[in-house]
Design a protein around this motif. Sequence first.
Motif, PDB file in Angstrom:
ATOM      1  N   THR A   1      45.748  26.218 -11.432  1.00 59.31           N
ATOM      2  CA  THR A   1      44.540  25.844 -10.699  1.00 59.31           C
ATOM      3  C   THR A   1      43.943  27.050  -9.977  1.00 59.31           C
ATOM      4  O   THR A   1      42.751  27.311 -10.063  1.00 59.31           O
ATOM      5  CB  THR A   1      44.853  24.728  -9.678  1.00 59.31           C
TER       6      THR A   1
ATOM      7  N   VAL B   1      57.060  22.080 -11.966  1.00 53.89           N
ATOM      8  CA  VAL B   1      55.776  21.609 -12.496  1.00 53.89           C
ATOM      9  C   VAL B   1      54.680  21.791 -11.453  1.00 53.89           C
ATOM     10  O   VAL B   1      53.565  22.245 -11.770  1.00 53.89           O
ATOM     11  CB  VAL B   1      55.892  20.145 -12.961  1.00 53.89           C
ATOM     12  N   LEU B   2      54.963  21.487 -10.197  1.00 59.26           N
ATOM     13  CA  LEU B   2      53.982  21.639  -9.126  1.00 59.26           C
ATOM     14  C   LEU B   2      53.558  23.097  -8.957  1.00 59.26           C
ATOM     15  O   LEU B   2      52.368  23.394  -8.832  1.00 59.26           O
ATOM     16  CB  LEU B   2      54.552  21.095  -7.811  1.00 59.26           C
TER      17      LEU B   2
ATOM     18  N   SER C   1      60.355  18.759 -10.582  1.00 57.97           N
ATOM     19  CA  SER C   1      59.063  18.448  -9.954  1.00 57.97           C
ATOM     20  C   SER C   1      58.454  19.671  -9.286  1.00 57.97           C
ATOM     21  O   SER C   1      57.250  19.928  -9.419  1.00 57.97           O
ATOM     22  CB  SER C   1      59.222  17.337  -8.918  1.00 57.97           C
ATOM     23  N   LEU C   2      59.261  20.428  -8.572  1.00 57.83           N
ATOM     24  CA  LEU C   2      58.750  21.627  -7.908  1.00 57.83           C
ATOM     25  C   LEU C   2      58.287  22.668  -8.921  1.00 57.83           C
ATOM     26  O   LEU C   2      57.281  23.344  -8.705  1.00 57.83           O
ATOM     27  CB  LEU C   2      59.812  22.219  -6.979  1.00 57.83           C
TER      28      LEU C   2
ATOM     29  N   ILE D   1      51.276  23.976 -11.857  1.00 61.77           N
ATOM     30  CA  ILE D   1      49.953  23.348 -11.715  1.00 61.77           C
ATOM     31  C   ILE D   1      49.128  24.114 -10.703  1.00 61.77           C
ATOM     32  O   ILE D   1      47.946  24.428 -10.950  1.00 61.77           O
ATOM     33  CB  ILE D   1      50.089  21.861 -11.309  1.00 61.77           C
ATOM     34  N   ILE D   2      49.727  24.460  -9.578  1.00 57.66           N
ATOM     35  CA  ILE D   2      49.011  25.232  -8.551  1.00 57.66           C
ATOM     36  C   ILE D   2      48.633  26.597  -9.095  1.00 57.66           C
ATOM     37  O   ILE D   2      47.513  27.073  -8.891  1.00 57.66           O
ATOM     38  CB  ILE D   2      49.867  25.341  -7.265  1.00 57.66           C
TER      39      ILE D   2
END
Length: 132
Positions: free
Chosen positions: A127, A119-120, A116-117, A123-124
């Motif tokens: 972005t 992928v996060l 999860s971290l 994504i950041i």
Amino acid sequence: MTARIERPLSPHLQTYRVTLTMALSIIHRATGIALYFGTLLLSWWLIAAASGPGAYANVQAFTGSIIGKLIVFGYTWALLHHLVSGIRYFFWDLGYGFKANEREALTWGALIAGISLTVLVWIIAYTVGGGR
């Protein structure tokens, strides 16, 4: 005279059923090794940034390719998984989480948190970086 029993002197992998805790322990070691090689990539990037625009463009071209992105993604996952698993080991060093249900919860938590971290972070990064 007693008969000699042929068996391993110490427990062996064939003796145990592979569990998630065991697998993540092995993966923790593997990610530690992977971090050494990923740090070479990070060093290459920093040296190129200090060397000038031409050298930096070469590194950016590599890390911008599909293979480069996969390697950097793998490095990110190895770093974050190793961090989260290290926290799991820290809890164990403090004497917590040794009951079967706690051990499983910590193991699943480390696995899910590492993914999860990763992928996060990506994504950041996409972005903030505008999808480059």
